[in-house]
Motif scaffolding. Sequence first.
Motif, PDB file in Angstrom:
ATOM      1  N   ASN A   1       2.718  22.879-101.066  1.00  0.00           N
ATOM      2  CA  ASN A   1       1.562  23.773-100.908  1.00  0.00           C
ATOM      3  C   ASN A   1       0.325  23.010-100.465  1.00  0.00           C
ATOM      4  O   ASN A   1      -0.786  23.317-100.871  1.00  0.00           O
ATOM      5  CB  ASN A   1       1.267  24.547-102.194  1.00  0.00           C
ATOM      6  N   SER A   2       0.526  21.984 -99.648  1.00  0.00           N
ATOM      7  CA  SER A   2      -0.610  21.180 -99.177  1.00  0.00           C
ATOM      8  C   SER A   2      -0.719  21.211 -97.660  1.00  0.00           C
ATOM      9  O   SER A   2      -1.238  20.280 -97.071  1.00  0.00           O
ATOM     10  CB  SER A   2      -0.461  19.739 -99.655  1.00  0.00           C
ATOM     11  N   PHE A   3      -0.245  22.281 -97.034  1.00  0.00           N
ATOM     12  CA  PHE A   3      -0.270  22.337 -95.571  1.00  0.00           C
ATOM     13  C   PHE A   3      -1.637  22.809 -95.098  1.00  0.00           C
ATOM     14  O   PHE A   3      -2.121  23.868 -95.495  1.00  0.00           O
ATOM     15  CB  PHE A   3       0.827  23.274 -95.050  1.00  0.00           C
ATOM     16  N   ASN A   4      -2.248  21.982 -94.263  1.00  0.00           N
ATOM     17  CA  ASN A   4      -3.526  22.312 -93.653  1.00  0.00           C
ATOM     18  C   ASN A   4      -3.316  22.309 -92.139  1.00  0.00           C
ATOM     19  O   ASN A   4      -3.116  21.242 -91.551  1.00  0.00           O
ATOM     20  CB  ASN A   4      -4.576  21.283 -94.067  1.00  0.00           C
TER      21      ASN A   4
ATOM     22  N   LYS B   1       8.525  20.055 -95.822  1.00  0.00           N
ATOM     23  CA  LYS B   1       8.212  19.220 -96.978  1.00  0.00           C
ATOM     24  C   LYS B   1       6.767  19.446 -97.423  1.00  0.00           C
ATOM     25  O   LYS B   1       6.481  19.526 -98.616  1.00  0.00           O
ATOM     26  CB  LYS B   1       8.458  17.752 -96.627  1.00  0.00           C
ATOM     27  N   GLU B   2       5.858  19.604 -96.460  1.00  0.00           N
ATOM     28  CA  GLU B   2       4.463  19.869 -96.802  1.00  0.00           C
ATOM     29  C   GLU B   2       4.286  21.282 -97.354  1.00  0.00           C
ATOM     30  O   GLU B   2       3.446  21.503 -98.219  1.00  0.00           O
ATOM     31  CB  GLU B   2       3.570  19.665 -95.586  1.00  0.00           C
TER      32      GLU B   2
END
Length: 121
Positions: free
Chosen positions: A94-97, A89-90
């Motif tokens: 495109n917000s995976f850190n 889902k993250e």
Amino acid sequence: LFTNGRKLLSTKTGRDSVTSLNGIRCLSMLWIVLGHTYSDRFSTLTTNQVVTYPRLMKQKLIPVIFNATPSTDTFFFLSGFLVAFVLLKELTKNSFNPFMYYFHRYIRLTPAYAMVIWMIA
């Protein structure tokens, strides 16, 4: 008490929730509790249980209860599924850190581990 009770007893589900996992979790937990109840009762054999045990094993569902070890594997499945679900889902946002991912897991799990270690010590 009122606010927490309302949240705990609410039947509203989120948009991204997988509600079928709750049924798997419930059935697995019941199976584990039932298996532990019977295994604790028959862990030490006394004279009465030596007679009762063979008669009990002739019933159809008792072997399912005594072989409850696969029910714990469902929790491994659920944890892996949920970690992959949240990660995917993250990734779609495109917000995976990676740093924040592991930092969040560390902050979330460390107090529970510390409490268990403290209780054992």
